[in-house]
Design an enzyme around this catalytic site. Structure first.
Site: not given
Ligand code: PAF
Length: 282
Positions: A27, A31, A33, A147
């Protein structure tokens, strides 16, 4: 978009769906995600996302309690983009109705290096929840961001070894215009730290430039990068040049033979720990 909180509701929504494309998240969507969800849409249908801050992957002195929980605004972002068909947002009790005594054990030499060395138990926590989420969603494909490079690699190898019928797709790291990798933890940075944070990526780029200019000693490069960050006030956990294939340290000969490399870093600015990485082709 349907928002469901229980495994039973999720299964009701997905009954008979054999091509689901899944994006697990914790959560506080940004951007980065949202671009994973867009990629998920290209590879399957329906797209299922999850939002679950997984206690199993946080150490006792880590930021589980502080981790941003922004379900309402996350839902609004997903509604606006219209890529996701079902959002699964379970409670801790729903995911762990009893103490999780069975865990995925990650392999020596992969799960206990880099992030695993500095965050003991982290990858066991990640793989255990990912396996459980896969079992709830039963996706055909799942999308992870580069990432979290080591996480991506470990999830891929878990799927291979357990022969899970899930294809993993990776999305490039999404960055601010400054170069800073997008991360939910960036919101903890003070204004001054936000101005400094892009230096992490800039440092990785300097390592890349040096390798591409012919440097072959990974330890020397790491020393250079660590000093550069430490001199600016960063507390560096690691900056490390590794092979893309297995995250092992390359030999000089392998670098000379143009082994695909990745430089990975984790360092703290004030109280906020940032990670980043950069793939390098020689
Ligand atoms: O990358 C993350 O956000 C988490 O580690 C994941 C994969 C959702 C598991 O909790």
């Amino acid at each position: 978009m349907k928002v469901v909180h229980t495994i039973e509701e999720l299964r009701d929504q997905l009954r008979g769906q054999l091509r689901a494309s899944f994006v697990p998240t914790m959560g506080n969507l940004h951007e980065g995600h949202l671009s994973l969800m867009r990629l998920a849409r290209q590879h399957g249908d329906p797209v299922v996302a999850s939002i679950f801050v997984n206690p199993l992957q946080f150490g006792p002195n880590e930021d589980f309690d502080k981790y941003p929980r922004t379900l309402e605004s996350d839902i609004a972002k997903l509604e606006e983009r219209r890529d996701v068909y079902v959002l699964f947002a379970p409670s801790v009790r729903e995911m762990y109705p009893e103490p999780q005594s069975y865990r995925v054990q990650t392999p020596e030499g992969l799960g206990n290096i880099l992030e695993g060395e500095y965050r003991p138990g982290f990858f066991e926590g990640v793989t255990t929840v990912v396996l459980k989420l896969f079992s709830c969603v039963q996706p055909k494909v799942a999308v992870f961001g580069k990432k979290d490079y080591q996480q991506l690699m470990i999830v891929r190898s878990m799927c291979r070894q357990f022969q899970l019928p899930v294809t993993i797709y990776a999305h490039e790291t999404v960055r601010e215009s400054s170069g800073l990798a997008m991360s939910s933890r960036n919101r903890f940075l003070t204004e001054a730290e936000q101005a400094e944070a892009p230096v992490l990526y800039a440092t990785l780029n300097q390592v890349k430039d040096k390798l591409q200019a012919g440097a072959t000693d990974p330890l020397e490069l790491e020393g250079f990068a660590k000093k550069m960050l430490a001199d600016r006030g960063w507390q560096v956990d690691y900056v490390s040049v590794r092979k893309q294939m297995d995250l092992h340290v390359p030999t000089v000969a392998e670098i000379r033979n143009k082994e695909p490399l990745v430089v990975l870093a984790a360092a703290k600015l004030g109280n906020t720990r940032l990670i980043d990485n950069l793939e390098i082709m020689l």
